[in-house]
Design an enzyme around this catalytic site. Structure first.
Site, PDB file in Angstrom:
ATOM      1  N   ARG A   1      -7.884  -4.429  -3.152  1.00 27.69           N
ATOM      2  CA  ARG A   1      -7.411  -3.284  -3.947  1.00 27.69           C
ATOM      3  C   ARG A   1      -8.376  -3.067  -5.115  1.00 27.69           C
ATOM      4  O   ARG A   1      -8.175  -3.579  -6.215  1.00 27.69           O
ATOM      5  CB  ARG A   1      -5.994  -3.539  -4.448  1.00 27.69           C
ATOM      6  CG  ARG A   1      -4.993  -3.769  -3.344  1.00 27.69           C
ATOM      7  CD  ARG A   1      -3.570  -3.944  -3.870  1.00 27.69           C
ATOM      8  NE  ARG A   1      -2.731  -4.510  -2.819  1.00 27.69           N
ATOM      9  CZ  ARG A   1      -2.209  -3.809  -1.808  1.00 27.69           C
ATOM     10  NH1 ARG A   1      -2.445  -2.518  -1.733  1.00 27.69           N
ATOM     11  NH2 ARG A   1      -1.475  -4.398  -0.880  1.00 27.69           N
TER      12      ARG A   1
ATOM     13  N   CYS B   1       0.830  -1.208   0.000  1.00 26.69           N
ATOM     14  CA  CYS B   1       0.000   0.000   0.000  1.00 26.69           C
ATOM     15  C   CYS B   1       0.862   1.255   0.000  1.00 26.69           C
ATOM     16  O   CYS B   1       0.535   2.248  -0.660  1.00 26.69           O
ATOM     17  CB  CYS B   1      -0.924   0.015   1.216  1.00 26.69           C
ATOM     18  SG  CYS B   1      -2.108  -1.345   1.253  1.00 26.69           S
TER      19      CYS B   1
END
Length: 217
Positions: free
Chosen positions: A127, A50
């Protein structure tokens, strides 16, 4: 609410509206009506993949801005966690993260957008990426597992394709990039089928009657 019973938004659906707290303060999604939006979720703050994604998006935010695209991030972490994380990332970037990141602690937005996939995780968003047009309609969506970082070039390519196809009523072929020929709609009747010479006189690159290209200036 059982997250397994929530249907996923689909291409062509109105993007669900919401109010949420973010690193830029309270936001309402409908305030971005009139411009393109790329809404994306990440599993958690202070995690390796991330962090690479947020730093890459922050570095390339001007490229999205040039296309009139508002970036909006989201995870189920708190605003204080987001702020601490983005300040840490900014130290590596040399500039602030220039887009809001939503704190979806109660998972309301995540559920509305189908960002929680129980087979992957019941406590972290996958995601996901939603490409939303100025009318608030979902034009494309992509889901990645927690283990796979996204490709920023591809996100920009999809934005470019969506914008050119919306503006010119054309399609884009495989691996298309801006400046390359686009696909024009195939003839719908026998009478509309051109000969190769007629197609070329119209400025079309002719391969077959159903496969013709043109270059958009």
């Amino acid at each position: 609410m059982d997250i397994q019973t929530v249907s996923l938004p689909r291409i062509g659906d109105p993007a669900p509206d919401f109010e949420a707290n973010s690193t830029f303060g309270p936001i309402r999604f409908s305030q971005y009506r009139g411009r393109w939006v790329l809404l994306f979720s990440h599993p958690a703050d202070f995690t390796p993949v991330c962090s690479t994604e947020i730093m890459a998006l922050a570095r390339r935010a001007p490229e999205f801005e040039q296309r009139g695209v508002q970036l909006i991030g989201l995870s189920v972490d708190s605003v204080p966690a987001h702020l601490a994380w983005t300040r840490n990332l900014a130290a590596h970037l040399g500039h602030p993260v220039p887009f809001p990141i939503i704190a979806d602690l109660d998972m309301t937005v995540s559920r509305r957008y189908g960002m929680l996939h129980p087979g992957e995780s019941t406590t972290a968003t996958v995601r996901s990426v939603f490409f939303i047009d100025p009318e608030g309609v979902i034009r494309a969506l992509v889901y990645y597992p927690l283990s796979t970082g996204r490709n920023i070039d591809e996100l920009l390519r999809v934005v470019d394709s969506l914008q050119v196809t919306a503006s010119h009523s054309v399609s884009t072929p495989v691996d298309w990039r801006p400046g390359q020929p686009v696909v024009v709609p195939a003839p719908a009747t026998q009478q509309a089928i051109e000969t190769p010479d007629d197609a070329r006189q119209m400025g079309l690159e002719y391969q077959e009657w159903y496969l013709r290209f043109k270059t958009i200036e």
